[in-house]
Design an enzyme around this catalytic site. Structure first.
Site, short mmCIF file in Angstrom:
data_model
loop_
_atom_site.label_atom_id
_atom_site.label_comp_id
_atom_site.label_asym_id
_atom_site.label_seq_id
_atom_site.Cartn_x
_atom_site.Cartn_y
_atom_site.Cartn_z
N TYR A 67 -8.34 9.15 20.15
CA TYR A 67 -8.72 8.24 19.00
C TYR A 67 -10.40 8.34 19.39
O TYR A 67 -11.05 7.78 20.41
CB TYR A 67 -8.24 6.77 19.43
CG TYR A 67 -6.58 6.66 19.34
CD1 TYR A 67 -5.96 7.49 18.47
CD2 TYR A 67 -6.11 5.63 19.82
CE1 TYR A 67 -4.71 7.49 18.34
CE2 TYR A 67 -4.73 5.61 19.69
CZ TYR A 67 -3.90 6.33 19.01
OH TYR A 67 -2.52 6.28 18.66
N PHE A 217 2.97 2.10 13.68
CA PHE A 217 2.59 1.53 12.28
C PHE A 217 3.65 0.29 12.24
O PHE A 217 4.36 0.24 11.13
CB PHE A 217 3.16 2.64 11.02
CG PHE A 217 2.19 3.65 11.08
CD1 PHE A 217 0.85 3.70 11.60
CD2 PHE A 217 2.33 4.88 10.63
CE1 PHE A 217 0.09 4.79 11.62
CE2 PHE A 217 1.74 6.00 10.61
CZ PHE A 217 0.33 5.85 10.81
N LEU A 219 3.38 -2.59 11.14
CA LEU A 219 2.78 -3.42 10.04
C LEU A 219 2.63 -2.43 8.89
O LEU A 219 2.23 -2.90 7.81
CB LEU A 219 1.52 -4.19 10.28
CG LEU A 219 1.76 -5.01 11.51
CD1 LEU A 219 0.37 -5.50 11.91
CD2 LEU A 219 2.45 -6.15 11.09
N GLY A 220 3.16 -1.13 8.99
CA GLY A 220 2.89 -0.21 7.84
C GLY A 220 1.58 0.82 7.90
O GLY A 220 1.46 1.56 7.26
N GLY A 221 0.87 0.58 9.11
CA GLY A 221 -0.18 1.60 9.40
C GLY A 221 -1.22 1.17 8.33
O GLY A 221 -1.71 -0.07 8.31
N PHE A 222 -1.96 2.34 8.10
CA PHE A 222 -3.32 2.26 7.60
C PHE A 222 -3.20 1.55 6.13
O PHE A 222 -4.01 0.77 5.42
CB PHE A 222 -3.85 3.62 7.02
CG PHE A 222 -4.24 4.13 8.50
CD1 PHE A 222 -5.25 4.33 9.18
CD2 PHE A 222 -3.29 5.23 8.88
CE1 PHE A 222 -5.50 4.65 10.28
CE2 PHE A 222 -3.66 6.02 10.18
CZ PHE A 222 -4.76 5.73 10.85
N PRO A 224 -1.12 -1.61 5.12
CA PRO A 224 -0.20 -2.62 5.69
C PRO A 224 1.14 -2.90 4.48
O PRO A 224 0.83 -2.83 3.30
CB PRO A 224 -0.88 -3.64 6.04
CG PRO A 224 -2.09 -3.06 6.27
CD PRO A 224 -2.37 -1.97 5.50
N LEU A 225 2.27 -3.37 4.93
CA LEU A 225 3.40 -3.55 4.36
C LEU A 225 2.94 -4.53 3.08
O LEU A 225 2.42 -5.59 3.24
CB LEU A 225 4.42 -4.04 5.10
CG LEU A 225 5.02 -3.33 6.09
CD1 LEU A 225 6.05 -4.32 7.35
CD2 LEU A 225 5.81 -2.33 5.51
N1 LIG Z 1 2.20 7.80 18.32
C1 LIG Z 1 1.68 8.12 17.36
O1 LIG Z 1 1.85 8.81 16.74
C2 LIG Z 1 0.75 6.63 16.76
C3 LIG Z 1 0.28 6.87 15.32
C4 LIG Z 1 -0.40 5.60 14.91
C5 LIG Z 1 -0.48 4.58 15.57
N2 LIG Z 1 -0.07 4.57 17.06
C6 LIG Z 1 -0.28 3.45 17.97
O2 LIG Z 1 0.36 2.35 17.19
C7 LIG Z 1 -0.52 1.32 17.18
C8 LIG Z 1 0.12 0.35 15.78
O3 LIG Z 1 -0.31 1.17 14.77
P1 LIG Z 1 -1.49 0.97 13.90
O4 LIG Z 1 -2.69 0.19 14.41
O5 LIG Z 1 -1.80 2.51 13.17
O6 LIG Z 1 -0.77 0.34 12.59
P2 LIG Z 1 -0.26 -1.34 12.48
O7 LIG Z 1 -0.26 -1.98 13.62
O8 LIG Z 1 1.04 -1.04 11.45
O9 LIG Z 1 -1.15 -1.75 11.34
C9 LIG Z 1 -2.52 -1.87 11.40
C10 LIG Z 1 -3.25 -2.08 10.14
O10 LIG Z 1 -2.74 -3.52 9.76
C11 LIG Z 1 -3.71 -4.46 9.77
N3 LIG Z 1 -3.31 -5.69 10.31
C12 LIG Z 1 -3.19 -5.78 11.58
N4 LIG Z 1 -2.80 -7.02 11.81
C13 LIG Z 1 -2.83 -7.55 10.61
C14 LIG Z 1 -2.77 -9.05 10.26
N5 LIG Z 1 -2.06 -9.95 11.14
N6 LIG Z 1 -2.75 -9.29 8.91
C15 LIG Z 1 -3.30 -8.35 8.36
N7 LIG Z 1 -3.73 -6.99 8.46
C16 LIG Z 1 -3.39 -6.79 9.76
C17 LIG Z 1 -5.10 -3.80 10.34
O11 LIG Z 1 -6.25 -3.86 10.01
P3 LIG Z 1 -7.46 -4.97 10.70
O12 LIG Z 1 -8.02 -4.10 11.55
O13 LIG Z 1 -8.31 -5.48 9.54
O14 LIG Z 1 -6.50 -6.14 11.28
C18 LIG Z 1 -4.64 -2.18 10.31
O15 LIG Z 1 -5.26 -1.89 9.18
C19 LIG Z 1 -1.74 1.88 17.16
O16 LIG Z 1 -2.89 0.83 17.18
C20 LIG Z 1 -1.57 2.94 18.05
O17 LIG Z 1 -2.06 2.48 19.49
C21 LIG Z 1 0.54 5.54 17.59
#
Ligand SMILES: NC(=O)c1ccc[n+]([C@@H]2O[C@H](COP(=O)([O-])OP(=O)(O)OC[C@H]3O[C@@H](n4cnc5c(N)ncnc54)[C@H](OP(=O)(O)O)[C@@H]3O)[C@@H](O)[C@H]2O)c1
Length: 298
Positions: A67, A217, A219-222, A224-225
């Site tokens: 990252y 993901f 919350l749906g990832g990049f 969101p749901l």
């Molecule tokens: N193993 C793998 O291949 C892999 C792949 C992807 C991710 N990951 C890990 O999984 C973690 C979670 O996944 P993720 O961060 O990609 O996706 P996520 O948690 O599903 O969603 C993150 C997205 O949701 C938004 N968000 C978060 N909280 C919110 C809220 N309360 N209200 C509205 N929007 C909100 C964030 O924007 P804001 O910044 O504006 O809040 C960001 O755009 C990552 O941080 C990473 O550590 C692992």
């Protein structure tokens, strides 16, 4: 509710380890720059988010040295080193980021070993708590194929004391079983959320073994749901849609651990509060219908 165990979804112990975490943790991927590449827009804000997460009781952080690359781990070090004793940092290996920002596999023994040393150096520690081997898979998720070579490399590094425990990411049930024949697997991290439920069977199988399933993901990832059902339930409960999506995961199975990612303090606070939402069986049934109805993630 001031007891963080109860507030943050209750405790869970990674099997065969001394690591007990609250079910609600934090995923650090959103702390890098756009496209998970380069520095964050505001480094002080990123440090502040990590410090508030810890102050709120979070003791499980998910990261990777790819990252940024390197940057997210360096921000974690700046914010939190020396680390609280109860903090479990889970990192992952299996990719690299060339200067053009693309994602390429890094799965040779030399690349995996170098990846361990990158994580150790950038996090400022002597041994990594948990390392997930992350397969590249396909655009849609994991692809079948042997992971014996890579898991054996990690098992050797565990033997040498550089890694304490091993997990897997973006894997199929067959790959979990293949890896378990080589070493103990303490967690599995795959793509899963209210609208994307390809791993329902795997989650239940892991629950029977006491192995945590950590959805990425959540919350749906990049993108969101978005779902009218989700919004309507949230409105009725006086919560936000993202809080309901996280609470649904906590209700889905007791072995699910959360690592929602955010670069916003407001969202962090909102996400950490999701453990206080109780969903009735009627609401759960309503939310279960979302996957079938094909909720949008954009
Ligand atoms: N193993 C793998 O291949 C892999 C792949 C992807 C991710 N990951 C890990 O999984 C973690 C979670 O996944 P993720 O961060 O990609 O996706 P996520 O948690 O599903 O969603 C993150 C997205 O949701 C938004 N968000 C978060 N909280 C919110 C809220 N309360 N209200 C509205 N929007 C909100 C964030 O924007 P804001 O910044 O504006 O809040 C960001 O755009 C990552 O941080 C990473 O550590 C692992």
């Amino acid at each position: 509710m001031s007891n963080p165990d109860a507030r943050l979804g209750g405790p869970f112990t990674f099997p065969g380890t001394s690591f007990t975490v609250h079910r609600i943790g934090y995923g650090a991927m959103q702390l890098a720059g756009p496209g998970v590449f380069g520095p964050p827009k505001d480094q002080d804000a990123a440090v502040g988010i990590l410090r508030e997460a810890i102050a709120s009781g979070v003791n499980h952080i998910d990261t990777s040295d790819y990252y940024g690359p390197h940057i997210t781990n360096q921000v974690i070090r700046k914010a939190l080193h020396p680390y609280p004793e109860n903090l479990v940092i889970v990192t992952k290996l299996g990719a690299r980021r060339p200067p053009d920002g693309s994602w390429l596999p890094a799965i040779s023994p030399g690349e995996l070993t170098a990846g361990v040393h990158d994580n150790l150096r950038n996090l400022g520690i002597d041994a990594l708590d948990i390392v997930n081997y992350r397969t590249m898979g396909s655009i849609h998720g994991p692809a079948e194929g042997s992971i014996t070579e890579q898991v054996t490399v990690l098992a050797d590094l565990k033997q040498k004391g550089l890694i304490r425990h091993i997990g897997l990411s973006n894997v199929t049930a067959a790959q979990v079983a293949e890896a378990q024949a080589i070493t103990d697997i303490v967690c599995v991290q795959n793509n899963y959320n209210l609208a994307f439920r390809g791993d329902d069977t795997l989650i239940d199988a892991l629950a029977r073994q006491g192995i945590p399933y950590v959805p990425f993901f959540p919350l749906g990832g990049f993108t969101p749901l978005q779902s009218s059902t989700l919004s309507s339930v949230a409105g009725r409960l006086g919560a936000t849609a993202m809080q309901v999506a996280l609470a649904w995961l906590l209700h889905r199975s007791p072995n699910i651990l959360l690592i929602p990612g955010t670069s916003s303090l407001t969202h962090l606070r909102e996400n950490l509060a999701s453990g206080q939402l109780t969903l009735s069986s009627q609401v759960l049934a309503e939310l279960d219908g979302i996957a079938g109805a094909g909720a949008a993630t954009h």
